[in-house]
Design a protein around this motif. Structure first.
Motif, PDB file in Angstrom:
ATOM      1  N   ILE A   4      77.242 140.212   1.793  1.00  0.00           N
ATOM      2  CA  ILE A   4      78.071 139.538   0.793  1.00  0.00           C
ATOM      3  C   ILE A   4      77.789 140.034  -0.619  1.00  0.00           C
ATOM      4  O   ILE A   4      78.683 140.102  -1.456  1.00  0.00           O
ATOM      5  CB  ILE A   4      77.864 137.999   0.887  1.00  0.00           C
ATOM      6  CG1 ILE A   4      79.032 137.268   0.199  1.00  0.00           C
ATOM      7  CG2 ILE A   4      76.533 137.609   0.319  1.00  0.00           C
ATOM      8  CD1 ILE A   4      80.270 137.245   1.024  1.00  0.00           C
ATOM      9  N   SER A   5      76.551 140.437  -0.892  1.00  0.00           N
ATOM     10  CA  SER A   5      76.217 140.915  -2.233  1.00  0.00           C
ATOM     11  C   SER A   5      76.916 142.233  -2.541  1.00  0.00           C
ATOM     12  O   SER A   5      77.347 142.463  -3.681  1.00  0.00           O
ATOM     13  CB  SER A   5      74.695 141.070  -2.379  1.00  0.00           C
ATOM     14  OG  SER A   5      74.205 142.035  -1.457  1.00  0.00           O
ATOM     15  N   ILE A   7      79.780 143.146  -1.264  1.00  0.00           N
ATOM     16  CA  ILE A   7      81.199 142.790  -1.462  1.00  0.00           C
ATOM     17  C   ILE A   7      81.420 142.262  -2.872  1.00  0.00           C
ATOM     18  O   ILE A   7      82.378 142.638  -3.556  1.00  0.00           O
ATOM     19  CB  ILE A   7      81.643 141.756  -0.408  1.00  0.00           C
ATOM     20  CG1 ILE A   7      81.605 142.379   0.993  1.00  0.00           C
ATOM     21  CG2 ILE A   7      83.050 141.228  -0.720  1.00  0.00           C
ATOM     22  CD1 ILE A   7      81.854 141.401   2.113  1.00  0.00           C
ATOM     23  N   GLU A   8      80.532 141.406  -3.333  1.00  0.00           N
ATOM     24  CA  GLU A   8      80.648 140.864  -4.691  1.00  0.00           C
ATOM     25  C   GLU A   8      80.559 141.969  -5.731  1.00  0.00           C
ATOM     26  O   GLU A   8      81.290 141.957  -6.735  1.00  0.00           O
ATOM     27  CB  GLU A   8      79.559 139.819  -4.929  1.00  0.00           C
ATOM     28  CG  GLU A   8      79.791 138.517  -4.175  1.00  0.00           C
ATOM     29  CD  GLU A   8      78.673 137.513  -4.396  1.00  0.00           C
ATOM     30  OE1 GLU A   8      77.554 137.953  -4.772  1.00  0.00           O
ATOM     31  OE2 GLU A   8      78.900 136.308  -4.190  1.00  0.00           O
ATOM     32  N   ALA A   9      79.674 142.934  -5.499  1.00  0.00           N
ATOM     33  CA  ALA A   9      79.521 144.035  -6.442  1.00  0.00           C
ATOM     34  C   ALA A   9      80.801 144.861  -6.544  1.00  0.00           C
ATOM     35  O   ALA A   9      81.228 145.263  -7.633  1.00  0.00           O
ATOM     36  CB  ALA A   9      78.345 144.926  -6.029  1.00  0.00           C
ATOM     37  N   LEU A  11      83.868 143.777  -5.845  1.00  0.00           N
ATOM     38  CA  LEU A  11      84.898 142.954  -6.476  1.00  0.00           C
ATOM     39  C   LEU A  11      84.698 142.868  -7.986  1.00  0.00           C
ATOM     40  O   LEU A  11      85.669 142.800  -8.747  1.00  0.00           O
ATOM     41  CB  LEU A  11      84.895 141.549  -5.861  1.00  0.00           C
ATOM     42  CG  LEU A  11      85.422 141.463  -4.424  1.00  0.00           C
ATOM     43  CD1 LEU A  11      85.192 140.059  -3.863  1.00  0.00           C
ATOM     44  CD2 LEU A  11      86.903 141.807  -4.380  1.00  0.00           C
ATOM     45  N   ASP A  12      83.436 142.884  -8.420  1.00  0.00           N
ATOM     46  CA  ASP A  12      83.172 142.865  -9.859  1.00  0.00           C
ATOM     47  C   ASP A  12      83.727 144.108 -10.549  1.00  0.00           C
ATOM     48  O   ASP A  12      84.074 144.071 -11.730  1.00  0.00           O
ATOM     49  CB  ASP A  12      81.668 142.750 -10.120  1.00  0.00           C
ATOM     50  CG  ASP A  12      81.152 141.324  -9.984  1.00  0.00           C
ATOM     51  OD1 ASP A  12      81.958 140.391 -10.191  1.00  0.00           O
ATOM     52  OD2 ASP A  12      79.963 141.146  -9.667  1.00  0.00           O
ATOM     53  N   SER A  16      86.694 141.452 -11.848  1.00  0.00           N
ATOM     54  CA  SER A  16      85.628 140.626 -12.402  1.00  0.00           C
ATOM     55  C   SER A  16      86.187 139.335 -12.995  1.00  0.00           C
ATOM     56  O   SER A  16      87.135 139.355 -13.780  1.00  0.00           O
ATOM     57  CB  SER A  16      84.886 141.404 -13.490  1.00  0.00           C
ATOM     58  OG  SER A  16      83.865 140.618 -14.072  1.00  0.00           O
ATOM     59  N   SER A  20      87.386 134.134  -6.232  1.00  0.00           N
ATOM     60  CA  SER A  20      86.616 132.950  -5.853  1.00  0.00           C
ATOM     61  C   SER A  20      86.817 132.721  -4.361  1.00  0.00           C
ATOM     62  O   SER A  20      87.630 133.385  -3.711  1.00  0.00           O
ATOM     63  CB  SER A  20      87.078 131.721  -6.648  1.00  0.00           C
ATOM     64  OG  SER A  20      88.441 131.444  -6.391  1.00  0.00           O
ATOM     65  N   LEU A  22      84.977 133.397  -1.836  1.00  0.00           N
ATOM     66  CA  LEU A  22      84.679 134.595  -1.030  1.00  0.00           C
ATOM     67  C   LEU A  22      83.980 134.223   0.279  1.00  0.00           C
ATOM     68  O   LEU A  22      83.000 133.483   0.301  1.00  0.00           O
ATOM     69  CB  LEU A  22      83.802 135.540  -1.845  1.00  0.00           C
ATOM     70  CG  LEU A  22      83.364 136.835  -1.164  1.00  0.00           C
ATOM     71  CD1 LEU A  22      84.579 137.694  -0.804  1.00  0.00           C
ATOM     72  CD2 LEU A  22      82.403 137.610  -2.064  1.00  0.00           C
ATOM     73  N   TYR A  24      82.851 136.082   4.282  1.00  0.00           N
ATOM     74  CA  TYR A  24      82.742 137.306   5.079  1.00  0.00           C
ATOM     75  C   TYR A  24      82.124 136.961   6.426  1.00  0.00           C
ATOM     76  O   TYR A  24      81.027 136.410   6.507  1.00  0.00           O
ATOM     77  CB  TYR A  24      81.887 138.335   4.345  1.00  0.00           C
ATOM     78  CG  TYR A  24      81.583 139.566   5.154  1.00  0.00           C
ATOM     79  CD1 TYR A  24      82.613 140.343   5.687  1.00  0.00           C
ATOM     80  CD2 TYR A  24      80.258 139.958   5.392  1.00  0.00           C
ATOM     81  CE1 TYR A  24      82.338 141.477   6.428  1.00  0.00           C
ATOM     82  CE2 TYR A  24      79.966 141.097   6.115  1.00  0.00           C
ATOM     83  CZ  TYR A  24      81.015 141.852   6.637  1.00  0.00           C
ATOM     84  OH  TYR A  24      80.736 142.971   7.386  1.00  0.00           O
ATOM     85  N   LEU A  31      89.354 135.907   0.301  1.00  0.00           N
ATOM     86  CA  LEU A  31      89.056 135.435  -1.041  1.00  0.00           C
ATOM     87  C   LEU A  31      90.338 134.988  -1.722  1.00  0.00           C
ATOM     88  O   LEU A  31      91.452 135.302  -1.273  1.00  0.00           O
ATOM     89  CB  LEU A  31      88.405 136.537  -1.889  1.00  0.00           C
ATOM     90  CG  LEU A  31      89.291 137.748  -2.202  1.00  0.00           C
ATOM     91  CD1 LEU A  31      89.276 138.047  -3.690  1.00  0.00           C
ATOM     92  CD2 LEU A  31      88.824 138.958  -1.414  1.00  0.00           C
TER      93      LEU A  31
END
Length: 324
Positions: A4-5, A7-9, A11-12, A16, A20, A22, A24, A31
């Protein structure tokens, strides 16, 4: 393997602050993507970018993106008159530009179905609006005031010979368009008190109306009828503007009043409404407007009168209590 981290990176990088909810699991990412403030093209591009980045990750087989946007409650300000030829469209254009210069998110609806003039005034003739589904996308212009007009849809010089219901339907499409972040719509009304005016007031309920008149008695008689129409529909009158008020000779500087003086201000006082200001009878205002360079692009010279009126209108709008 993706977590998940990662994926967040990703998406940022492309969204950014806009994503919301999110999740997986089992190779599937889901998302919510907030697309508030983006036009149709940018919404499509950000969705493609997000899905592309996600599906490029190892272990991601499917990406579900739900797009959402905050609903904007738009306020309509009608600019009306009882007759044609009093400069209502010119005031509408310059009012919108002056309000936009104040940082307000303003759009323009050319509701004069039979005699549209905003494409010329906003220098966007010949452009046709695109559509998303059944919604029209307003036409942009160099002044930052998105606009929709029958002048963008009809051929140049084409007579629009429609009965009232068809004209009302056309107006509905213009107002219910994809206005994005626009918060206030200036509606340049047709002259008179007919079907198009009634349809707009009944179906869209402006928050207020501005009445435009020249100083002479005949124009004021018709302006009073326009006031009565708005009052019957329980639409507040923001105030009255006196147009073509005073002519300064470009050679000697002497000021004369070919249409009289002070009539609109006196009428406003009699009817108990605000007087918003005067626009002089000035050749430069006519020439610049016809040339697609509205004088309100500057708050000096001929543009000052429009900016002063815009400040009064903005103050009135800001003092209104929000709907319950």
């Amino acid at each position: 393997m993706t977590d998940i981290s990662k994926i967040e990176a990703v998406l940022d990088e492309v969204a950014s602050g806009r994503f919301s909810g999110l999740r997986y699991a089992d190779g599937r990412v889901s998302l919510v993507l907030n697309v508030s403030g983006l036009d149709v093209r940018d919404r499509g591009q950000i969705e493609i970018a997000v899905k592309g980045k996600l599906l490029a990750l190892d272990g991601v087989d499917k990406a579900d993106v739900v797009m959402t946007a905050e609903k904007i409650e738009r306020r309509l300000i009608a600019v009306g008159s009882g007759k044609g030829g009093v400069g209502k469209s010119t005031l509408s254009t310059n009012l919108a530009i002056a309000m936009s210069a104040m940082g307000r998110k303003v759009g323009m609806v050319d509701a004069d179905i039979y005699g549209p003039s905003q494409p010329r005034l906003l220098n966007c003739e010949g452009q046709r609006p695109e559509a998303e589904g059944k919604q029209l996308i307003p036409v942009p212009n160099e002044f930052g005031v998105p606009v929709l007009s029958m002048g963008h849809l009809a051929k140049p010089g084409q007579a629009i010979a429609w009965r009232g219901p068809m004209a009302g339907k056309a107006l509905e499409q213009l107002i219910d368009a994809h206005w994005g972040e626009t918060e206030e719509l200036i509606v340049d009304m047709p002259p008179g008190t007919g079907d198009v005016q009634l349809s707009m007031m009944q179906n869209h309920k402006p928050v207020g109306a501005i009445i435009v008149s020249t100083p002479q008695d005949l124009a004021l008689m018709d302006a009073v009828r326009a006031v009565d129409l708005f009052e019957q529909a329980k639409i507040p009158i923001i105030g009255m503007v006196e147009n073509m008020a005073g002519y300064a000779c470009p050679h000697c500087g002497e000021v004369s009043d070919p249409f009289g003086a002070g009539g609109a201000e006196a009428a406003a006082k009699t009817m108990g409404m605000a007087f918003l200001g005067r626009i002089p009878l000035d050749m430069e205002i006519r020439k610049s407007s016809d040339g697609g360079t509205p004088p309100a692009i500057s708050d000096n010279g001929q543009g000052k009168a429009f900016h002063d009126i815009a400040k009064s209108v903005a103050t009135w709008l800001d003092n209104q209590k929000p709907a319950a």
